[in-house]
Design a protein around this motif. Structure first.
Motif, mmCIF file in Angstrom:
data_model
loop_
_atom_site.group_PDB
_atom_site.id
_atom_site.type_symbol
_atom_site.label_atom_id
_atom_site.label_comp_id
_atom_site.label_asym_id
_atom_site.label_seq_id
_atom_site.Cartn_x
_atom_site.Cartn_y
_atom_site.Cartn_z
ATOM 1 N N THR A 150 -43.153 -35.790 6.597
ATOM 2 C CA THR A 150 -45.108 -35.676 5.818
ATOM 3 C C THR A 150 -44.388 -35.499 4.474
ATOM 4 N N GLY A 151 -45.297 -35.680 3.660
ATOM 5 C CA GLY A 151 -45.164 -35.801 2.312
ATOM 6 C C GLY A 151 -46.165 -35.511 0.957
ATOM 7 N N THR A 152 -46.408 -35.351 -0.592
ATOM 8 C CA THR A 152 -47.039 -35.099 -0.953
ATOM 9 C C THR A 152 -47.451 -36.377 -1.531
ATOM 10 N N GLU A 201 -50.279 -36.118 6.083
ATOM 11 C CA GLU A 201 -48.865 -36.757 7.161
ATOM 12 C C GLU A 201 -48.834 -37.994 7.325
ATOM 13 N N GLU A 233 -52.183 -27.303 3.612
ATOM 14 C CA GLU A 233 -50.570 -26.261 3.461
ATOM 15 C C GLU A 233 -50.887 -24.907 3.991
ATOM 16 N N VAL A 235 -47.291 -42.381 -1.874
ATOM 17 C CA VAL A 235 -46.857 -41.426 -1.512
ATOM 18 C C VAL A 235 -45.399 -40.468 -1.820
ATOM 19 N N PRO A 258 -50.900 -32.243 0.025
ATOM 20 C CA PRO A 258 -49.816 -32.440 1.374
ATOM 21 C C PRO A 258 -50.577 -33.536 2.319
#
Length: 477
Positions: free
Chosen positions: A388-390, A453, A477, A421, A451
């Motif tokens: 998972t990241g932003t 994935e 989120e 990301v 967010p």
């Protein structure tokens, strides 16, 4: 000792098409009892769906792939007719090289055949923890009942010697019924002779024979019966010795369609997730044969089963996602990456493995060349990233803007997001910024700060070899 299911995962693509859309296009719908069905996206196939279900089952079991020592992949329609795809699935799920792996195919019975073999491995002490994954996306000619019914989905089961859902009994039955359902070598589509009485006799005799072979008469509160359409499993209720209510309790065919080799596994996964105490699972494979399994649940089974979401497609959009009404690949080819080079990058493309600079501790993705921070040329230390990241940046790639190797997929799927990301290291130490393609949502859903994935999807096919790798999708989120 009777093997037990300790965790389950199930997956269905986000797209749906209704029976009404088929009626508008064809004037009829030839799949009784199905109101809508799941449709794989242009970048999905049985292998990517197997990854999705396998990942969900492992997360439900609170396991990583390294905890599995026996793996099976089952599908009646694998992406390649000849290749051991369990090796690719094993690499995607980070199952160790030392694990035993098998592919089961050639029949809609393949999913329960894989479960059967996994149970044998546990009982013979040839495995400690088994992961069985069944995924399928049958396909027929556009104007026949096989295609009207054909859905898509996957289920995965973690099996151990003890657990909350014990497989207490099993039996099999076979009888020669050629011609009920088959796919000739080299063909994309499944067909059958369509002799209704003959097909029904093959279905009910083999299902009844398998159930009759059980040591005790089952009394389930849910029954997962093979479902090539929405009526045939109910016609086999008498042969299976179950009520139609038990079949309907966790049925998936009405809203996902015919799931082929994943039909019984997905329904079994839903029944366990729904909390049913006793489940009879009976598969049928043309040819013909059947497997019957009795599952008795004594406690809650860890499950990740979410089959409800769906975006509706028109019939034209359905044909486009399948590649029926799109043009061929563009002239001029694309950026060529040799297969040896591609293979070397699989840890990054499948498992998001970055590199840590031993001199300054910074992360690099991909772990190649000089360190982006200190310029060191020393060898990187492999460091897995969180899945998972932003999002830090995003743009939309429209028709004509995609690199040539991605153009055929874009012509089916439409515009896509290209993003940067920020993925944190799995141990929390550091961040790597990674370019990626978006999937499972329109480009406008990828906004900076959102967010996401990572998942595994088809990227492109070159020299006849499909390249799979990670893409990202939005998450709540």
């Amino acid at each position: 000792m009777s093997p037990a299911i300790t965790a389950v995962g199930a997956y269905a693509p986000r797209f749906r098409i209704s029976a009404e859309a088929f009626r508008e296009a064809w004037g009829q719908f030839q799949a009784s009892g199905i109101s809508e069905k799941a449709v794989p996206a242009a970048d999905e196939d049985a292998l990517t769906m197997a990854y999705e279900a396998g990942r969900r089952a492992l997360e439900a079991a609170d396991l990583e792939g390294e905890g599995v020592d026996w793996l099976a992949f089952a599908s009646s329609r694998p992406p390649l007719a000849e290749e051991d795809l369990s090796a690719r699935l094993r690499a995607m799920l980070a199952v160790p090289r030392t694990a035993t792996d098998h592919v089961f195919t050639g029949s809609t019975r393949a999913g329960t055949r894989a479960l059967w073999a996994g149970m044998d491995a546990l009982e013979a002490a040839r495995a400690e923890r088994v992961l069985v994954v069944a995924a399928d996306a049958p396909r027929g000619e556009p104007d026949d009942g096989v295609d009207h019914a054909a859905g898509a989905g996957a289920a995965a089961f973690v099996l151990e010697r003890d657990g909350p859902a014990t497989i207490t009994d099993r039996a099999e039955y076979g009888a020669p019924y050629p011609g009920t359902r088959f796919r000739e070598s080299g063909r994309e589509t499944t067909e059958g002779l369509g002799v209704t009485g003959y097909d029904r006799a093959a279905f009910t005799e083999t299902i009844g024979g398998a159930v009759a072979g059980l040591e005790a008469d089952p009394d389930p509160d849910a029954a997962a019966i093979q479902a090539p359409d929405g009526k045939l499993p109910y016609r086999a209720a008498g042969a299976a010795g179950v009520s139609t209510d038990a079949i309907q309790a966790s049925a998936t065919v009405h809203d996902l369609g015919d799931l082929g080799a994943a039909s019984v596994p997905v329904t079994l996964a839903r029944a366990l997730a729904d909390g049913h105490r006793s489940v009879l699972a009976v598969s049928h494979g043309s040819g013909a044969g059947a497997d019957a399994l009795v599952v008795e649940r004594s406690d809650e089974v860890s499950a990740s089963v979410d089959l409800e979401v769906g975006d509706s497609l028109s019939y034209a959009e359905y044909l486009r996602q399948r590649g029926v009404i799109t043009s061929g690949p563009p002239a001029g080819g694309g950026a060529y990456v040799s297969l040896p080079s591609w293979k070397r990058s699989l840890p990054q493309r499948y498992r998001l493995e970055a590199g840590r600079c031993p001199d300054c501790g910074s992360l690099a993705f991909p772990p190649e060349g000089a360190c982006p921070d200190c310029g060191s040329l020393t060898e990187y230390e492999s460091t897995p990233l969180s899945r998972t990241g932003t999002l830090e940046a995003a743009t939309t790639i429209s028709q004509g803007g995609a690199p040539p190797e991605f153009a055929p997929l874009q012509s089916r799927a439409g515009d896509y997001a290209a993003v940067i990301v920020a993925f944190g290291a799995a141990n929390g130490d550091g961040v790597a910024r990674v370019p990626a393609m978006g999937t499972d949502a329109a480009p406008e859903a990828f906004g900076a700060g959102a967010p996401v994935e990572a998942t595994i999807r088809r990227l492109y096919t070159q020299e006849g070899v499909t390249r799979y790798g990670f893409k990202v999708r939005p998450v709540s989120e």
